[in-house]
Motif scaffolding. Structure first.
Motif, PDB file in Angstrom:
ATOM      1  N   GLU A   2      38.461   3.492  14.305  1.00 18.97           N
ATOM      2  CA  GLU A   2      37.046   3.787  14.112  1.00 18.97           C
ATOM      3  C   GLU A   2      36.614   3.210  12.775  1.00 18.97           C
ATOM      4  OE1 GLU A   2      33.986   7.630  14.215  1.00 18.97           O
ATOM      5  OE2 GLU A   2      36.150   7.937  14.182  1.00 18.97           O
ATOM      6  N   SER A  35      42.941   8.192  16.452  1.00 20.56           N
ATOM      7  CA  SER A  35      42.500   6.857  16.054  1.00 20.56           C
ATOM      8  C   SER A  35      42.835   6.593  14.598  1.00 20.56           C
ATOM      9  CB  SER A  35      40.984   6.709  16.229  1.00 20.56           C
ATOM     10  OG  SER A  35      40.593   6.899  17.565  1.00 20.56           O
ATOM     11  N   ARG A  50      36.610  13.269  10.993  1.00 25.81           N
ATOM     12  CA  ARG A  50      37.001  12.207  11.925  1.00 25.81           C
ATOM     13  C   ARG A  50      38.515  12.135  12.133  1.00 25.81           C
ATOM     14  NH1 ARG A  50      32.430  11.886  14.176  1.00 25.81           N
ATOM     15  NH2 ARG A  50      33.056   9.940  15.191  1.00 25.81           N
ATOM     16  N   ALA A  63      29.290   7.547  10.239  1.00 21.58           N
ATOM     17  CA  ALA A  63      30.076   7.292  11.445  1.00 21.58           C
ATOM     18  C   ALA A  63      29.456   6.169  12.261  1.00 21.58           C
ATOM     19  CB  ALA A  63      30.174   8.567  12.277  1.00 21.58           C
ATOM     20  N   GLU A  64      30.151   5.765  13.327  1.00 18.74           N
ATOM     21  CA  GLU A  64      29.682   4.650  14.138  1.00 18.74           C
ATOM     22  C   GLU A  64      28.371   4.951  14.847  1.00 18.74           C
ATOM     23  OE1 GLU A  64      33.007   3.648  16.637  1.00 18.74           O
ATOM     24  OE2 GLU A  64      33.755   2.176  15.189  1.00 18.74           O
ATOM     25  N   ARG A 112      43.572   1.670  18.754  1.00 21.61           N
ATOM     26  CA  ARG A 112      42.147   1.917  18.575  1.00 21.61           C
ATOM     27  C   ARG A 112      41.870   2.462  17.170  1.00 21.61           C
ATOM     28  NH1 ARG A 112      43.739   6.530  21.403  1.00 21.61           N
ATOM     29  NH2 ARG A 112      42.947   8.514  20.579  1.00 21.61           N
ATOM     30  N   LEU A 131      41.560   5.084  11.085  1.00 18.17           N
ATOM     31  CA  LEU A 131      40.238   5.029  10.473  1.00 18.17           C
ATOM     32  C   LEU A 131      40.196   3.865   9.491  1.00 18.17           C
ATOM     33  CD1 LEU A 131      39.618   8.828   9.708  1.00 18.17           C
ATOM     34  CD2 LEU A 131      39.063   7.549  11.786  1.00 18.17           C
TER      35      LEU A 131
END
Length: 543
Positions: free
Chosen positions: A474, A435, A430, A419-420, A472, A437
Motif C-alpha cells: 500500500e 500488506s 494500516r 491513505a490511497e 502486495r 507499506l
C-alpha cells in the motif's frame, strides 16, 4: 487449505486468531475451558500504546473505556520523591485494565468473525505432523481430531504443545514473589501510579522491600508488595496488615476506609523455550517464554509474538511457505525476549542484593529507582519494545539507503498519513492487513487534496515501483517523519517494523528490500516437497 489451529484461548491465542482472520486465514481455537473467563480483580494487565493500538485495530473497541490511563508516575524512596513523570500526547500513558476485560473484548470480536471457530471444553492431548499439515486430538465432551495447516501453542506456562514437541523450557523459578490486593479506596493522589521503595513504616530487613500502586477505574487500586525470598505462606492476616499499614503510611497516620475486592500471590518465573518452531508447530506467549520481574509485563510480549507471527503465517497460508520467513519468527522474537531476560539478570543483583559497597555509592539508589521505573513504564533495556536489528529479514547493504529517526528493524513512529483513498489516518491504522507499506515523505501534501498531487512529481514512478513489488503493498504519503528528509521512501513490514529507508524513488532497491523482508525469493517446492517430519525429528535429536 486447512485452517490454522490455535491451542489456548487466553489473550495471546485470541489475538493471534483475530489477526489471522483479518488477513482472511480461517482458524480453530481450542479452548479447554467453558468459553468465558472468571473475573478476577487482582489479575490486571498494563499495556503500552503500541499494544493498545493492536488490540483496538483488531476488535474495533476503544480500550480506554475499560481501564485507566495514568495521569502520571512517581517513584519514592523512604519519604523522598525521586522521580516524577507526566504523560502527554508525545509520551502516552500506559493503560491499566483487568485482564478479564481484555479477554472479553477479544472473545466478543471473535464471536462476530465467521472465519474463526472456538471449540470449548477441548483439551489438547495429541499432535501429529506430516508434510502437508497438522492433526490435533482433543479430549472432552466433544473430543475429536482436528486437521490444520499449522498449529500454534498459546497454551500457557504448562504448555501441552511444548511438551508434546519435546521442547525444553529452561530458566529460573520464583525470581520474585508479590502479594497482591485490589481494593477500592481514596489515596492522596488521583490516577497516578506509584513505586515506593523502602517505605518508612517498614524500617529493616528484606521485608522492607517495595510497594507498587496502580490505579484502575472507579477508585479501584491494585497494590503489589515485593515479598522476601522463600516460600513462606502469605496468609489473609498478613495481606490485611500490609494493606492497612500501607494505606496508613500514605495517608500520614490515618487509615482511610477501603473495600478489599480481591487478593492473590503473583510469582515471577524466568524461562525461555529452546525452540519456538518444530515443522508446522509454533509456540507463542507464556508457552514460549516467562518473564515479568522488575515491573515488566510478560503479556505484552506475548501479544507482540502474535503480531509478528500472524502476517508470516498468513503469507504462507495464502502463497505457500517461505521457510526463511517462518523461521524468522523464532529468530526475531526469541532474541528480543532473551535480551530482556539478560537485562533483568544483570539488574536483579543490583536491585535486590542489598548492602555491600553499592549502598554507599552516592546516587546509586536513585539510579536503581530509575531502572525499576523503566520496567514499569516500558522503557530502556528492561521495558522498551524490542527491535529486530539482526533479523534475517534485514536486506543487505543497498546503495540508495538513508538514515531516518527509526533504525531498521525497530517499530515505526505513528505519524499521520494520507491513505490511497485520500483519507487522513494514523500509520498504525494500516498495519496488520498483510500488506507491505511504502511511505513517501512529501511535505505540504497535507494541505492539498490527493487528486492534485497523486499524478505529480515522483508519485507516478513510485506508484509503478510499488505495483511491481513481489508482494502486495500500500502506497501512503506523510508530510513528515522523524529524521527523514523530503522524498524519503520508507518500507514498512505488516507488523510495523521498518525494513529500510531510501533517498528518493529507487525501484531496484525497493524491490530487493521487499524481497528480503519476505524471507528471500520465493521457491517452487511443488516437485520437491520438504520432508518436515524428518526435519522435526532431526531437530529434536539435536536438542
Amino acid at each position: 487449505m486447512d485452517p490454522v489451529i490455535v491451542a489456548g484461548a487466553g489473550p495471546v491465542g485470541l489475538t493471534l486468531a483475530l489477526a489471522l482472520a483479518r488477513q482472511e486465514v480461517p482458524c480453530v481455537v481450542l479452548d479447554e475451558g467453558p468459553g468465558k473467563d472468571e473475573p478476577r480483580a487482582a489479575r490486571t494487565v498494563v499495556l503500552r500504546e503500541d499494544i493498545v493500538a493492536l488490540v483496538e485495530r483488531l476488535t474495533g473497541v476503544r480500550l480506554a473505556g475499560l481501564g485507566c490511563r495514568w495521569a502520571g508516575w512517581r517513584s519514592m524512596r523512604r519519604k523522598q520523591v525521586t522521580r516524577e513523570v507526566e504523560f502527554d500526547d508525545a509520551d502516552p500513558a500506559p493503560l491499566h485494565l483487568p485482564q478479564h476485560e481484555l479477554t472479553g473484548v477479544l472473545r466478543t470480536a471473535l464471536a462476530r468473525e465467521s472465519l474463526v471457530k472456538v471449540a470449548v471444553d477441548s483439551r489438547l492431548d495429541g499432535i501429529e505432523q506430516e508434510r502437508s499439515g497438522v492433526t490435533a486430538h482433543t479430549r472432552g465432551p466433544g473430543g475429536t481430531w482436528w486437521r490444520g495447516s499449522y498449529l500454534v501453542g498459546c497454551d500457557g506456562p504448562r504448555s501441552t504443545v511444548r511438551k508434546l514437541q519435546d521442547i525444553r523450557f529452561p530458566g529460573r523459578t520464583a525470581v520474585e514473589r508479590y502479594a497482591v490486593a485490589t481494593l477500592r479506596t481514596e489515596l492522596p493522589w488521583t490516577d497516578e501510579a506509584l513505586l515506593h521503595r523502602m517505605p518508612p513504616w517498614r524500617t529493616s530487613g528484606p521485608s522492607a522491600g517495595e510497594v507498587v500502586g496502580r490505579p484502575l477505574p472507579d477508585g479501584v487500586w491494585r497494590l503489589d508488595w515485593l515479598l522476601p525470598p522463600g516460600k513462606d505462606l502469605v496468609t489473609p492476616e498478613l495481606l490485611v496488615n500490609r494493606v492497612r499499614e500501607t494505606l496508613t503510611g500514605w495517608a500520614e497516620g490515618v487509615t482511610p476506609s477501603y473495600e478489599l475486592l480481591d487478593t492473590g500471590v503473583h510469582t515471577v518465573h524466568h524461562r525461555l523455550a529452546r525452540r519456538w518452531r518444530v515443522g508446522r508447530v509454533f509456540l507463542a506467549g507464556d508457552a514460549a517464554h516467562l518473564l515479568g520481574a522488575l515491573g515488566t509485563q510478560g503479556l505484552e510480549e506475548g501479544l507482540r509474538d502474535a503480531d509478528n507471527l500472524a502476517w508470516k503465517l498468513a503469507l504462507a497460508w495464502h502463497h505457500g511457505p517461505r521457510e526463511a520467513l517462518l523461521d524468522s519468527y523464532q529468530e526475531e522474537r526469541r532474541s528480543v525476549i532473551a535480551a530482556r531476560l539478560r537485562a533483568a539478570d544483570q539488574v536483579l543483583p543490583l536491585l535486590r542484593g542489598g548492602g555491600g559497597l553499592r549502598s554507599y555509592v552516592p546516587g546509586s539508589s536513585r539510579g536503581h529507582d530509575t531502572l525499576l521505573a523503566d520496567g514499569h513504564l516500558g522503557r530502556g533495556a528492561l521495558g522498551a519494545p524490542g527491535a529486530y536489528a539482526d533479523s534475517p529479514l534485514t536486506p543487505g547493504p543497498l546503495a540508495g539507503e538513508t538514515a531516518v529517526g527509526t533504525p531498521p528493524g525497530s517499530p515505526v513512529s505513528d505519524v499521520r498519513i494520507t491513505a490511497e483513498d485520500g483519507t487522513f489516518v494514523r500509520l498504525r491504522d494500516r498495519l496488520g492487513r498483510g500488506s507491505l507499506l511504502v511511505v513517501l515523505i512529501a511535505p505540504g501534501t497535507g494541505v492539498w487534496d490527493r487528486k492534485h498531487w497523486v499524478t505529480a512529481g515522483i508519485m507516478p514512478r513510485l506508484a509503478a515501483a510499488v505495483t511491481a513489488l513481489p508482494h502486495r503493498a500500500e502506497l501512503l504519503v506523510a508530510e513528515a517523519y522523524p529524521g527523514a528528509a523530503a522524498h524519503t521512501v520508507l518500507l514498512v513490514r505488516p507488523d510495523g517494523h521498518l525494513v529500510s529507508a531510501f533517498s528518493g524513488v529507487r525501484p531496484a532497491d525497493l524491490y530487493a528490500a521487499a524481497e528480503a523482508a519476505l524471507g528471500g525469493a520465493a521457491t517452487d517446492t511443488t516437485d520437491t516437497p520438504r520432508d518436515e517430519d524428518a526435519e522435526a525429528r532431526a531437530a529434536a535429536g539435536s536438542r
